[in-house]
Write an enzyme that holds these catalytic residues in place. Structure first.
Site, PDB file in Angstrom:
ATOM      1  N   TRP A 284      -5.392   1.886  -1.450  1.00 39.86           N
ATOM      2  CA  TRP A 284      -6.607   1.675  -2.236  1.00 39.86           C
ATOM      3  C   TRP A 284      -7.411   0.465  -1.792  1.00 39.86           C
ATOM      4  CZ3 TRP A 284      -5.687  -3.171  -3.726  1.00 39.86           C
ATOM      5  CH2 TRP A 284      -4.373  -3.555  -3.988  1.00 39.86           C
ATOM      6  N   ASN A 285      -6.851  -0.398  -0.934  1.00 38.33           N
ATOM      7  CA  ASN A 285      -7.521  -1.697  -0.737  1.00 38.33           C
ATOM      8  C   ASN A 285      -8.804  -1.610   0.084  1.00 38.33           C
ATOM      9  OD1 ASN A 285      -5.874  -1.199   1.515  1.00 38.33           O
ATOM     10  ND2 ASN A 285      -5.655  -3.370   1.969  1.00 38.33           N
TER      11      ASN A 285
ATOM     12  N   LYS B  52      -4.958  12.162   2.368  1.00 38.67           N
ATOM     13  CA  LYS B  52      -4.471  11.951   0.994  1.00 38.67           C
ATOM     14  C   LYS B  52      -4.779  10.498   0.644  1.00 38.67           C
ATOM     15  CE  LYS B  52      -1.748  10.618  -1.739  1.00 38.67           C
ATOM     16  NZ  LYS B  52      -2.133   9.677  -2.825  1.00 38.67           N
ATOM     17  N   PRO B  53      -5.905  10.270  -0.051  1.00 38.31           N
ATOM     18  CA  PRO B  53      -6.241   8.886  -0.400  1.00 38.31           C
ATOM     19  C   PRO B  53      -5.407   8.404  -1.586  1.00 38.31           C
ATOM     20  CG  PRO B  53      -7.908  10.387  -1.258  1.00 38.31           C
ATOM     21  CD  PRO B  53      -6.882  11.242  -0.569  1.00 38.31           C
TER      22      PRO B  53
ATOM     23  N   GLY C 223       0.092   1.768   3.983  1.00 37.98           N
ATOM     24  CA  GLY C 223       0.459   1.442   2.603  1.00 37.98           C
ATOM     25  C   GLY C 223       1.588   0.437   2.581  1.00 37.98           C
TER      26      GLY C 223
ATOM     27  N   GLU D 124       1.473   1.753   9.060  1.00 37.76           N
ATOM     28  CA  GLU D 124       0.748   0.481   8.987  1.00 37.76           C
ATOM     29  C   GLU D 124       1.080  -0.105   7.626  1.00 37.76           C
ATOM     30  OE1 GLU D 124      -1.073  -0.466  11.561  1.00 37.76           O
ATOM     31  OE2 GLU D 124      -1.270   1.418  12.656  1.00 37.76           O
ATOM     32  N   LEU D 125       1.922  -1.144   7.608  1.00 39.63           N
ATOM     33  CA  LEU D 125       2.510  -1.567   6.332  1.00 39.63           C
ATOM     34  C   LEU D 125       2.084  -2.984   5.932  1.00 39.63           C
ATOM     35  CD1 LEU D 125       6.048  -0.061   7.076  1.00 39.63           C
ATOM     36  CD2 LEU D 125       4.070   1.050   6.012  1.00 39.63           C
TER      37      LEU D 125
ATOM     38  N   CYS E 181      -4.148  -6.326   4.178  1.00 38.10           N
ATOM     39  CA  CYS E 181      -2.809  -6.331   4.792  1.00 38.10           C
ATOM     40  C   CYS E 181      -2.628  -7.535   5.711  1.00 38.10           C
ATOM     41  CB  CYS E 181      -2.570  -5.033   5.548  1.00 38.10           C
ATOM     42  SG  CYS E 181      -3.857  -4.667   6.748  1.00 38.10           S
TER      43      CYS E 181
ATOM     44  N   GLU F 200       5.324  -9.991  -0.125  1.00 40.91           N
ATOM     45  CA  GLU F 200       3.872  -9.831  -0.010  1.00 40.91           C
ATOM     46  C   GLU F 200       3.268  -9.949  -1.415  1.00 40.91           C
ATOM     47  OE1 GLU F 200       2.307  -5.843   0.791  1.00 40.91           O
ATOM     48  OE2 GLU F 200       0.902  -6.728   2.222  1.00 40.91           O
TER      49      GLU F 200
HETATM   50  P1  NAD Z   1       1.422   2.473  -1.527  1.00 42.02           P
HETATM   51  O1  NAD Z   1       2.488   2.466  -0.519  1.00 42.02           O
HETATM   52  O2  NAD Z   1       1.778   2.379  -2.951  1.00 42.02           O
HETATM   53  O3  NAD Z   1       0.549   3.833  -1.399  1.00 42.02           O
HETATM   54  C1  NAD Z   1      -0.071   4.214  -0.212  1.00 42.02           C
HETATM   55  C2  NAD Z   1      -0.308   5.713  -0.237  1.00 42.02           C
HETATM   56  O4  NAD Z   1       0.940   6.400  -0.199  1.00 42.02           O
HETATM   57  C3  NAD Z   1      -1.018   6.222  -1.495  1.00 42.02           C
HETATM   58  O5  NAD Z   1      -1.930   7.228  -1.140  1.00 42.02           O
HETATM   59  C4  NAD Z   1       0.135   6.806  -2.306  1.00 42.02           C
HETATM   60  O6  NAD Z   1      -0.257   7.799  -3.226  1.00 42.02           O
HETATM   61  C5  NAD Z   1       0.993   7.395  -1.208  1.00 42.02           C
HETATM   62  N1  NAD Z   1       2.395   7.625  -1.551  1.00 42.02           N
HETATM   63  C6  NAD Z   1       3.135   7.043  -2.527  1.00 42.02           C
HETATM   64  N2  NAD Z   1       4.414   7.514  -2.488  1.00 42.02           N
HETATM   65  C7  NAD Z   1       4.466   8.396  -1.466  1.00 42.02           C
HETATM   66  C8  NAD Z   1       5.503   9.195  -0.908  1.00 42.02           C
HETATM   67  N3  NAD Z   1       6.742   9.175  -1.409  1.00 42.02           N
HETATM   68  N4  NAD Z   1       5.218   9.980   0.142  1.00 42.02           N
HETATM   69  C9  NAD Z   1       3.978   9.995   0.671  1.00 42.02           C
HETATM   70  N5  NAD Z   1       2.951   9.264   0.197  1.00 42.02           N
HETATM   71  C10 NAD Z   1       3.194   8.475  -0.863  1.00 42.02           C
HETATM   72  O7  NAD Z   1       0.415   1.320  -1.099  1.00 42.02           O
HETATM   73  P2  NAD Z   1      -0.834   0.778  -1.918  1.00 42.02           P
HETATM   74  O8  NAD Z   1      -0.354   0.009  -3.088  1.00 42.02           O
HETATM   75  O9  NAD Z   1      -1.810   1.881  -2.128  1.00 42.02           O
HETATM   76  O10 NAD Z   1      -1.487  -0.216  -0.809  1.00 42.02           O
HETATM   77  C11 NAD Z   1      -1.122  -1.535  -0.666  1.00 42.02           C
HETATM   78  C12 NAD Z   1      -0.187  -1.719   0.513  1.00 42.02           C
HETATM   79  O11 NAD Z   1      -0.778  -1.200   1.689  1.00 42.02           O
HETATM   80  C13 NAD Z   1       0.084  -3.189   0.810  1.00 42.02           C
HETATM   81  O12 NAD Z   1       1.455  -3.368   1.036  1.00 42.02           O
HETATM   82  C14 NAD Z   1      -0.701  -3.445   2.098  1.00 42.02           C
HETATM   83  O13 NAD Z   1      -0.195  -4.487   2.884  1.00 42.02           O
HETATM   84  C15 NAD Z   1      -0.612  -2.121   2.766  1.00 42.02           C
HETATM   85  N6  NAD Z   1      -1.688  -1.959   3.751  1.00 42.02           N
HETATM   86  C16 NAD Z   1      -1.382  -2.042   5.094  1.00 42.02           C
HETATM   87  C17 NAD Z   1      -2.399  -1.955   6.042  1.00 42.02           C
HETATM   88  C18 NAD Z   1      -2.123  -2.070   7.528  1.00 42.02           C
HETATM   89  O14 NAD Z   1      -2.984  -1.743   8.313  1.00 42.02           O
HETATM   90  N7  NAD Z   1      -0.955  -2.552   7.926  1.00 42.02           N
HETATM   91  C19 NAD Z   1      -3.720  -1.765   5.627  1.00 42.02           C
HETATM   92  C20 NAD Z   1      -3.981  -1.692   4.272  1.00 42.02           C
HETATM   93  C21 NAD Z   1      -2.958  -1.783   3.336  1.00 42.02           C
END
Ligand code: NAD
Length: 497
Positions: free
Chosen positions: A135-136, A159-160, A209, A231-232, A265, A363
């Site tokens: 979402w960020n 899948k956003p 995520g 990308e975490l 991130c 984090e």
């Molecule tokens: P999240 O991991 O909660 O969710 C990310 C996506 O994954 C969402 O669309 C969610 O619905 C989906 N999801 C959740 N469970 C799943 C599963 N079991 N299988 C498949 N998909 C699933 O992350 P968030 O809270 O939306 O975003 C914040 C995180 O993202 C932070 O940790 C941030 O550092 C990271 N991030 C990393 C980068 C990068 O480029 N490294 C960029 C942006 C954000």
């Protein structure tokens, strides 16, 4: 009955949209449509696919206000942070329009036996790429990674995040308006479960995520043996050493730690400052932070907007509180601003943070940064590397050669010298993490090649052809022996064994 997600602006609590959740049958239907559409799309020349991406690039610039309004409406972020998304998408499009074709072109490679054999490398689209996004940066992350996937000849299913589906839907609609077949890019909204179902159908999964979700994605992709990239998260360090220009470093830190309310991130969360300059630097930072303007506005006069939700704001405030309870000091900020909205947190600078505090190693993903005193560069490097994460780092050290020497010793996928977030707009170099920050890279040639399978085509008989005839094989064998006499012992054509 169709299940729907209600999307709210976290800054105002207003409902700003509703989207239908994609169930198993919608996912299957989307997969089928996308697979059909991908075949003719993949047969097109790169230039024909690029024409659509070029129109998309121009369209997002003319429709910028609609895009910024949509991003802001579902995130509550400041307008300048929404603009950063748009700029990066446009830059990604331009980069792959200029360099994608060359990267994907078949390449001649060194053959087994020069002159009588040849080796060629070609890149084939995976077919169906699934992108699961957070979402960020909902506009940027849903579409910037889709562009190279499409240019490489794939269809994409996106899948956003369930918190921010509207920007992805708008981005996809603008692609269709640019001339893309609607079945080639489909948004499947829903919670995490929708993402995990999607993985069951695609040929490649690109996940952005959190680290714990990334692990689940890796396991699911591993079960199917499909390629993936992750990308975490990060706990990104900044190193400030004697000789650094402190004004610039302090300004860099403000951008690095507080842009997008710290929900980036690659945001700086830990700063290691050499003892003799610590006091000056910390005063400089605190002075600047106190002038930042927090609030909700669709004009440009706000520096820091809302966080994504009350829950996330509470997690960030929890990190601050736990640190304070264990002896950390708040140099600036530190409080919720419920007078502005449910999810506003002041930009916060902490000192006296130690390893017993979550803010030191987890984090935080909010507008919170900790300053640490270090004796020298060696201690700064050791502390910066003392993390399970390894996404991005920042170095300020005066002399450029010295700064680069420090940079090379940092265990992160990228390092910015005299900057903090620069990697995101450096499209020609790969961006990604080591350790718990991920696997795989976006940007540069990695960022488009990851959407392809490399296929090697090796040929015997490059000299004169006719290799189907036994006679010709004998001739080739003779020529080979003559050419590479010293290697004769191990050069064997199987039919002469
Ligand atoms: P999240 O991991 O909660 O969710 C990310 C996506 O994954 C969402 O669309 C969610 O619905 C989906 N999801 C959740 N469970 C799943 C599963 N079991 N299988 C498949 N998909 C699933 O992350 P968030 O809270 O939306 O975003 C914040 C995180 O993202 C932070 O940790 C941030 O550092 C990271 N991030 C990393 C980068 C990068 O480029 N490294 C960029 C942006 C954000």
């Amino acid at each position: 009955m169709e299940e729907r997600i209600e999307v709210r602006n976290p800054a105002t609590a207003q409902v700003v949209g509703q989207v239908a959740i994609a169930g198993p049958s919608e996912i299957r239907d989307a997969v089928q449509r996308a697979r059909q559409a991908q075949k003719p799309w993949n047969r097109l020349r790169f230039r024909e696919r690029a024409r659509i991406v070029r129109r998309f690039h121009d369209l997002i610039l003319t429709r910028r206000n609609q895009i910024l309004d949509t991003i802001q409406a579902e995130t509550g972020k400041a307008r300048r942070d929404a603009l950063a998304e748009l700029i990066t998408v446009a830059g990604t499009a331009r980069y792959y329009l200029s360099h994608g074709e060359q990267t994907l072109q078949p390449k001649r490679r060194r053959p087994a036996l020069p002159a009588i054999t040849s080796a060629e490398l070609i890149y084939k689209a995976h077919g169906l790429v699934g992108l699961i996004t957070p979402w960020n940066y909902p506009f940027l992350l849903s579409i910037a990674d889709a562009l190279p996937a499409l240019l490489a000849g794939n269809a994409v299913l996106i899948k956003p995040s369930e918190l921010t589906p509207l920007s992805a839907i708008l981005a996809r609609d603008l692609l269709i308006e640019s001339g893309l077949d609607p079945h080639l890019a489909i948004v499947l909204s829903g919670p995490g479960e929708t993402g995990s179902q999607l993985i069951q159908h695609v040929d490649y999964v690109g996940f952005t995520g959190g680290t714990s979700t990334g692990r689940k994605v890796a396991v699911a992709a591993g079960e199917r043996l499909i390629p993936y990239s992750l990308e975490l998260g990060g706990k990104n360090p900044m190193v400030v050493l004697k000789g650094a220009r402190l004004d610039e470093a302090a300004m860099g830190l403000l951008a690095g730690a507080f842009a997008n309310s710290g929900q980036t991130c690659i945001a700086v969360e830990r700063v290691y400052v050499e003892e003799p300059i610590y006091e000056d630097f910390s005063r400089n930072v605190v002075d600047r932070v106190s002038k930042l303007k927090l609030g909700w506005s669709t004009s440009w006069d706000v520096d820091i907007g809302s966080m994504i939700s009350r829950e996330h704001a509470n997690k960030v405030l929890g990190h601050i509180q736990q640190a304070v309870d264990h002896g950390a000091r708040v140099l600036s900020g530190g409080r919720a601003r419920t007078d502005l909205g449910a999810a506003f947190v002041e930009p916060t600078v902490l000192s006296h943070v130690d390893g017993s505090m979550s803010v030191a190693h987890e984090e935080t993903f909010g507008p919170v940064v900790s300053l640490y005193r270090v004796r020298d560069s060696e201690e700064a490097i050791a502390k910066a590397n003392d993390s399970r994460f390894g996404l991005n780092a920042s170095v300020w050290a005066g002399k450029e050669t010295y700064a680069r020497e420090i940079a090379r010793q940092l265990e992160t996928g990228s390092v910015a010298v005299n900057s903090t977030l620069l990697i995101y707009n450096s499209f020609d170099v790969p961006m990604g993490g080591v350790k718990l920050s991920g696997i795989g890279r976006r940007h540069g040639e990695h960022g488009i090649l990851r959407y392809t399978q490399a296929q090697s085509i090796v040929r015997s008989g490059a000299l004169g052809g006719g290799y189907d005839s036994v006679l010709m094989r004998i001739k080739i064998e003779r020529k080979a022996r003559a050419l590479v006499a010293p290697l004769r012992a191990w050069i064997r054509f199987p039919w002469f064994k």
